[in-house]
Scaffold this motif. Structure first.
Motif, PDB file in Angstrom:
ATOM      1  N   SER A 125      -7.099  26.421   1.036  1.00  0.00           N
ATOM      2  CA  SER A 125      -6.598  25.777  -0.186  1.00  0.00           C
ATOM      3  C   SER A 125      -7.171  24.368  -0.306  1.00  0.00           C
ATOM      4  CB  SER A 125      -5.071  25.721  -0.165  1.00  0.00           C
ATOM      5  OG  SER A 125      -4.617  24.905   0.891  1.00  0.00           O
ATOM      6  N   PRO A 126      -7.123  23.783  -1.512  1.00  0.00           N
ATOM      7  CA  PRO A 126      -7.653  22.424  -1.683  1.00  0.00           C
ATOM      8  C   PRO A 126      -6.637  21.369  -1.242  1.00  0.00           C
ATOM      9  CG  PRO A 126      -6.894  23.288  -3.773  1.00  0.00           C
ATOM     10  CD  PRO A 126      -6.730  24.391  -2.770  1.00  0.00           C
ATOM     11  N   LEU A 127      -7.155  20.134  -1.111  1.00  0.00           N
ATOM     12  CA  LEU A 127      -6.321  19.009  -0.684  1.00  0.00           C
ATOM     13  C   LEU A 127      -6.637  17.790  -1.523  1.00  0.00           C
ATOM     14  CD1 LEU A 127      -4.474  17.539   1.492  1.00  0.00           C
ATOM     15  CD2 LEU A 127      -6.626  16.942   2.625  1.00  0.00           C
ATOM     16  N   SER A 128      -5.615  17.037  -1.839  1.00  0.00           N
ATOM     17  CA  SER A 128      -5.817  15.733  -2.447  1.00  0.00           C
ATOM     18  C   SER A 128      -4.723  14.799  -1.964  1.00  0.00           C
ATOM     19  CB  SER A 128      -5.781  15.835  -3.979  1.00  0.00           C
ATOM     20  OG  SER A 128      -5.987  14.559  -4.559  1.00  0.00           O
ATOM     21  N   LEU A 129      -5.120  13.746  -1.237  1.00  0.00           N
ATOM     22  CA  LEU A 129      -4.212  12.685  -0.814  1.00  0.00           C
ATOM     23  C   LEU A 129      -4.620  11.422  -1.550  1.00  0.00           C
ATOM     24  CD1 LEU A 129      -4.118  13.173   3.079  1.00  0.00           C
ATOM     25  CD2 LEU A 129      -2.527  14.086   1.379  1.00  0.00           C
ATOM     26  N   GLU A 130      -3.634  10.701  -2.052  1.00  0.00           N
ATOM     27  CA  GLU A 130      -3.954   9.518  -2.837  1.00  0.00           C
ATOM     28  C   GLU A 130      -3.332   8.266  -2.222  1.00  0.00           C
ATOM     29  OE1 GLU A 130      -3.600  10.142  -6.985  1.00  0.00           O
ATOM     30  OE2 GLU A 130      -3.758   8.014  -7.498  1.00  0.00           O
ATOM     31  N   CYS A 131      -4.045   7.167  -2.378  1.00  0.00           N
ATOM     32  CA  CYS A 131      -3.623   5.890  -1.810  1.00  0.00           C
ATOM     33  C   CYS A 131      -3.892   4.801  -2.840  1.00  0.00           C
ATOM     34  CB  CYS A 131      -4.420   5.633  -0.535  1.00  0.00           C
ATOM     35  SG  CYS A 131      -4.223   4.021   0.205  1.00  0.00           S
ATOM     36  N   THR A 132      -2.922   3.921  -3.047  1.00  0.00           N
ATOM     37  CA  THR A 132      -3.145   2.788  -3.943  1.00  0.00           C
ATOM     38  C   THR A 132      -2.673   1.504  -3.275  1.00  0.00           C
ATOM     39  OG1 THR A 132      -1.024   3.082  -5.045  1.00  0.00           O
ATOM     40  CG2 THR A 132      -2.922   4.161  -6.036  1.00  0.00           C
ATOM     41  N   PHE A 182      -3.986  -3.143   7.162  1.00  0.00           N
ATOM     42  CA  PHE A 182      -2.618  -2.874   6.738  1.00  0.00           C
ATOM     43  C   PHE A 182      -2.538  -1.395   6.362  1.00  0.00           C
ATOM     44  CE2 PHE A 182      -1.327  -7.270   6.623  1.00  0.00           C
ATOM     45  CZ  PHE A 182      -2.509  -7.949   6.400  1.00  0.00           C
ATOM     46  N   PHE A 183      -1.627  -0.692   6.998  1.00  0.00           N
ATOM     47  CA  PHE A 183      -1.550   0.754   6.841  1.00  0.00           C
ATOM     48  C   PHE A 183      -0.462   1.185   5.871  1.00  0.00           C
ATOM     49  CE2 PHE A 183      -4.402   2.620   9.949  1.00  0.00           C
ATOM     50  CZ  PHE A 183      -4.668   1.570  10.803  1.00  0.00           C
ATOM     51  N   GLY A 184      -0.689   2.339   5.264  1.00  0.00           N
ATOM     52  CA  GLY A 184       0.335   3.004   4.480  1.00  0.00           C
ATOM     53  C   GLY A 184       1.288   3.756   5.391  1.00  0.00           C
ATOM     54  N   GLU A 185       2.195   4.491   4.740  1.00  0.00           N
ATOM     55  CA  GLU A 185       3.246   5.173   5.501  1.00  0.00           C
ATOM     56  C   GLU A 185       2.755   6.452   6.178  1.00  0.00           C
ATOM     57  OE1 GLU A 185       4.865   3.569   1.525  1.00  0.00           O
ATOM     58  OE2 GLU A 185       3.142   4.756   2.192  1.00  0.00           O
ATOM     59  N   GLY A 186       1.610   6.955   5.752  1.00  0.00           N
ATOM     60  CA  GLY A 186       1.062   8.164   6.362  1.00  0.00           C
ATOM     61  C   GLY A 186       1.430   9.426   5.617  1.00  0.00           C
ATOM     62  N   SER A 187       0.580  10.444   5.756  1.00  0.00           N
ATOM     63  CA  SER A 187       0.817  11.770   5.157  1.00  0.00           C
ATOM     64  C   SER A 187       0.619  12.821   6.237  1.00  0.00           C
ATOM     65  CB  SER A 187      -0.183  12.035   4.018  1.00  0.00           C
ATOM     66  OG  SER A 187      -0.042  11.084   2.989  1.00  0.00           O
ATOM     67  N   ARG A 188       1.663  13.605   6.455  1.00  0.00           N
ATOM     68  CA  ARG A 188       1.604  14.658   7.471  1.00  0.00           C
ATOM     69  C   ARG A 188       1.108  15.940   6.808  1.00  0.00           C
ATOM     70  NH1 ARG A 188       1.220  14.974  12.592  1.00  0.00           N
ATOM     71  NH2 ARG A 188       2.863  13.425  12.818  1.00  0.00           N
ATOM     72  N   ILE A 229       0.852  -1.177   0.000  1.00  0.00           N
ATOM     73  CA  ILE A 229       0.000   0.000   0.000  1.00  0.00           C
ATOM     74  C   ILE A 229       0.893   1.234   0.000  1.00  0.00           C
ATOM     75  CG2 ILE A 229      -0.247  -0.183   2.522  1.00  0.00           C
ATOM     76  CD1 ILE A 229      -2.958   1.230   2.232  1.00  0.00           C
ATOM     77  N   HIS A 230       0.555   2.193  -0.828  1.00  0.00           N
ATOM     78  CA  HIS A 230       1.328   3.411  -0.921  1.00  0.00           C
ATOM     79  C   HIS A 230       0.399   4.604  -0.821  1.00  0.00           C
ATOM     80  CE1 HIS A 230       4.881   1.182  -2.086  1.00  0.00           C
ATOM     81  NE2 HIS A 230       4.160   0.538  -2.962  1.00  0.00           N
ATOM     82  N   GLN A 231       0.827   5.623  -0.130  1.00  0.00           N
ATOM     83  CA  GLN A 231       0.070   6.866  -0.099  1.00  0.00           C
ATOM     84  C   GLN A 231       1.032   8.035  -0.274  1.00  0.00           C
ATOM     85  OE1 GLN A 231      -1.169   6.402   4.442  1.00  0.00           O
ATOM     86  NE2 GLN A 231      -1.373   8.559   3.818  1.00  0.00           N
ATOM     87  N   TRP A 232       0.523   9.088  -0.879  1.00  0.00           N
ATOM     88  CA  TRP A 232       1.344  10.287  -1.115  1.00  0.00           C
ATOM     89  C   TRP A 232       0.450  11.515  -1.246  1.00  0.00           C
ATOM     90  CZ3 TRP A 232       0.234   6.540  -4.662  1.00  0.00           C
ATOM     91  CH2 TRP A 232      -0.393   6.924  -5.849  1.00  0.00           C
ATOM     92  N   PRO A 233       1.030  12.707  -1.008  1.00  0.00           N
ATOM     93  CA  PRO A 233       2.429  12.923  -0.625  1.00  0.00           C
ATOM     94  C   PRO A 233       2.683  12.581   0.840  1.00  0.00           C
ATOM     95  CG  PRO A 233       1.244  14.993  -0.680  1.00  0.00           C
ATOM     96  CD  PRO A 233       0.280  13.957  -1.169  1.00  0.00           C
TER      97      PRO A 233
END
Lengths: 112, 111
Positions: free
Chosen positions: B17-24, B101-107, B4-8
């Motif tokens: 402002s807008p936000l977009s976090l993506e996870c695959t 199962f978790f991704g690495e996280g986005s701060r 599992i990957h997430q970014w940024p």
């Protein structure tokens, strides 16, 4: 309403001794319970789980105990090691429910 | 094996402002997908979960939204960020709502 409660925000334990982390839940439909460990700025990692048909599950140094009548579970770590210092989250889910609910976590400090 | 990957991983955004976090997710089909947020003193708060493409369940009223355009893609969005949106966002997957199962996280820091 908090369905999974970890009432101790932090716990300090001497290295080599037993660490006991506690968790209470309110939803009687929960039938599966999990413990996760989390380091700062990382995703949580799975430690151990238990189904409601059991009252104990053991994996190496980690043992989880479930008391359904008290709606209480605990995680025992024996012996405690420096690398065990982290935040521990208790989580629960119900049969045919797709949600997994976490507690607020307990920060464990292992003292040298 | 599944990944599992997430970014940024880190972003600093101004209020409004807008936000977009993506996870695959790779290596599995039809997973349940989740967005959690870890904010100070709040533990891991479930924000959204999805059991299939286009199926989104929201747990917390807020100015965030989620979408699942593909089986293994989960996106968290906002049109206008608030200061209170700051936190550590975690994407996760599971089969049958058991082990997560978790991704690495986005701060995310909103200024």
């Amino acid at each position: 309403d908090q369905q999974v409660k970890q009432n101790s925000p932090s716990l300090s334990v001497q290295e080599g001794r037993i660490s006991i982390l506690n968790c209470d839940y309110t939803n009687s439909m929960f039938d599966y319970f999990l413990w996760y460990k989390k380091y700062p700025a990382e995703g949580p990692t799975f430690l151990i789980s238990i189904s409601s048909i059991k009252d104990k599950n053991e994996d190496g140094r980690f043992t989880v105990f479930l008391n359904k009548s008290a709606k209480h579970l605990s995680l025992h770590i024996v012996p405690s090691q420096p690398g065990d210092s982290a935040v521990y989250f208790c989580a629960a889910s119900g049969w045919r429910d797709d949600k997994i609910i976490f507690g607020k976590g307990t920060r464990l400090h292992i003292l040298p | 094996s599944q990944t599992i990957h997430q970014w940024p991983a880190t972003l600093v955004q101004p209020v409004g402002s807008p936000l977009s976090l993506e996870c695959t997710v790779e290596g599995t089909s039809n997973p349940n997908l989740y967005w959690y947020r870890q904010a100070a003193g709040r533990g891991l708060q479930l924000l959204f979960y999805s059991v299939g493409i286009g199926q989104i369940s929201s747990e917390v009223p807020q100015n965030l939204s989620a979408s699942r355009p593909q089986d293994r893609q989960f996106i968290l969005s906002s049109k206008k960020l608030l200061l209170s949106d700051s936190g550590f966002y975690l994407c996760a997957w599971s089969l049958e709502a058991r082990e997560l199962f978790f991704g690495e996280g986005s701060r995310l820091t909103v200024l």
